[in-house]
Motif scaffolding. Structure first.
Motif, short mmCIF file in Angstrom:
data_model
loop_
_atom_site.label_atom_id
_atom_site.label_comp_id
_atom_site.label_asym_id
_atom_site.label_seq_id
_atom_site.Cartn_x
_atom_site.Cartn_y
_atom_site.Cartn_z
N HIS A 26 0.84 -1.20 0.00
CA HIS A 26 0.00 0.00 0.00
C HIS A 26 0.88 1.25 0.00
O HIS A 26 1.86 1.33 0.76
N ASP A 106 -3.90 2.55 5.08
CA ASP A 106 -4.96 3.48 4.67
C ASP A 106 -4.71 4.05 3.28
O ASP A 106 -5.49 4.87 2.79
N GLN A 107 -3.61 3.60 2.65
CA GLN A 107 -3.28 4.06 1.30
C GLN A 107 -3.73 3.04 0.26
O GLN A 107 -3.90 1.85 0.57
#
Length: 332
Positions: A26, A106-107
């Motif tokens: 991510h 969260d990416q």
């Protein structure tokens, strides 16, 4: 009968596939992987990443690209040169070795990969891996590249489920991957040196096939040249330039490789092994064996003895035009 030297070498290399795993990255991430015991495959399913390893220019891998690392050296996969690499092993151990995630969760996902490791028999590095560059990049457009992620996923499935014949399936799939990479490498690097590149030269390839068809025969450079339909001097020069040694030097080395395999895989006497691979006496075989492999045949057998069940005859290298029912050892 035309025989394939690569098939003979692969039969002695004893390729073993280990469980495959997936990696999802991510955002910006970087992972450092330990040196594999044998070789390491990875294929990019989506996104991109860059591989860094000693002695090789960094290569950016995109969806559909794969690579084979042939040396026992660390490597780093990353999406950003500014991100400090974290050790990959703890991440995979936390997920039972089947998958791992890297980078800020969260990416968005920037890369997904599937990879697997292969181990080999004791002689594989000198026989095969050292004939290849440290890192081979198999781009998405290459023949066989599209099958790599599917084969790696199948290997993972076989090793996870342990179904009937799973080990055999995985080993054959590993050989398929290796052959695809070797084919691509030879096609795109025709001017390289070593016995593998000799397969690209029609004259040298014929001589190699002739040797492998009957390694115990009393070959001379003239007889090999006759088989290749060239002069003795032409064969000697082209063989030396392409393979890096003369045809009779190669013949000697291949006989001793076959002898080493028999010593560790059968109960045949040293005299029987010597005769089977083309030596007129046990003493001549022992002298050549110690000179080339650094230890007498008897000591080599004791040090490397492997116990396993016999394999079908078709699985083994050719000696004197016949197949031998040998025992295959476990990869180290």
């Amino acid at each position: 009968m035309i025989l394939d030297p690569l098939e003979d070498v692969l039969s002695l290399a004893e390729v073993r596939a280990e469980r495959a795993a997936t990696l999802t990255g991510h955002g910006d991430w970087a992972l450092r992987f330990p040196a594999p015991a044998g070789a390491k495959f990875n294929s990019v399913l989506t996104g991109f990443c860059t591989i860094h390893t000693e002695g090789v220019e960094p290569i950016t891998l995109r969806a559909g690209d794969s690579f084979l690392l042939t040396r026992p050296q660390e490597f780093v996969l990353s999406t950003s040169p500014h991100t400090r690499p974290l050790p990959a092993s703890p991440l995979f151990r936390a997920a039972d070795g089947t998958s791992a995630e890297a980078g800020p969760m969260d990416q968005p996902v920037t890369a997904r990969l599937v990879g697997g490791s292969f181990t080999f028999g004791r002689r594989a590095r000198e026989l095969l891996l050292d004939a290849l560059p440290p890192l081979i990049h198999l781009p998405a457009h290459a023949d066989g590249a599209a099958m790599v992620p599917h084969i790696l996923t199948r290997i993972d499935h076989e090793t996870r489920t342990g179904r009937l014949g799973a080990n055999v399936v995985s080993e054959h799939l590993a050989v398929v991957l290796l052959i695809d990479v070797v084919r691509y490498h030879l096609t795109h690097h025709p001017d390289g040196a070593g016995w593998l590149h000799g397969l690209n030269d029609p004259v040298v390839s014929t001589a190699l096939q002739t040797i492998h068809a009957d390694p115990a025969r009393r070959w001379t450079v003239q007889l090999l040249a006759d088989a290749a339909h060239v002069s003795r001097s032409t064969l000697a020069a082209r063989f030396k330039t392409t393979v890096g040694q003369g045809p009779l030097e190669y013949l000697t080395r291949w006989r001793l490789e076959l002898g080493a395999h028999r010593l560790t895989a059968t109960d045949q006497t040293i005299a029987t092994v010597a005769d089977a691979v083309g030596y007129g006496s046990e003493a001549a075989f022992a002298l050549a064996f110690k000179r080339e492999l650094g230890t007498p045949p008897g000591s080599y057998r004791k040090q490397t003895r492997k116990q396993d069940s016999p394999l079908p005859q078709s699985c083994h290298p050719r000696v004197s035009g016949t197949f031998q029912a040998l025992q295959e050892g476990k990869g180290s």
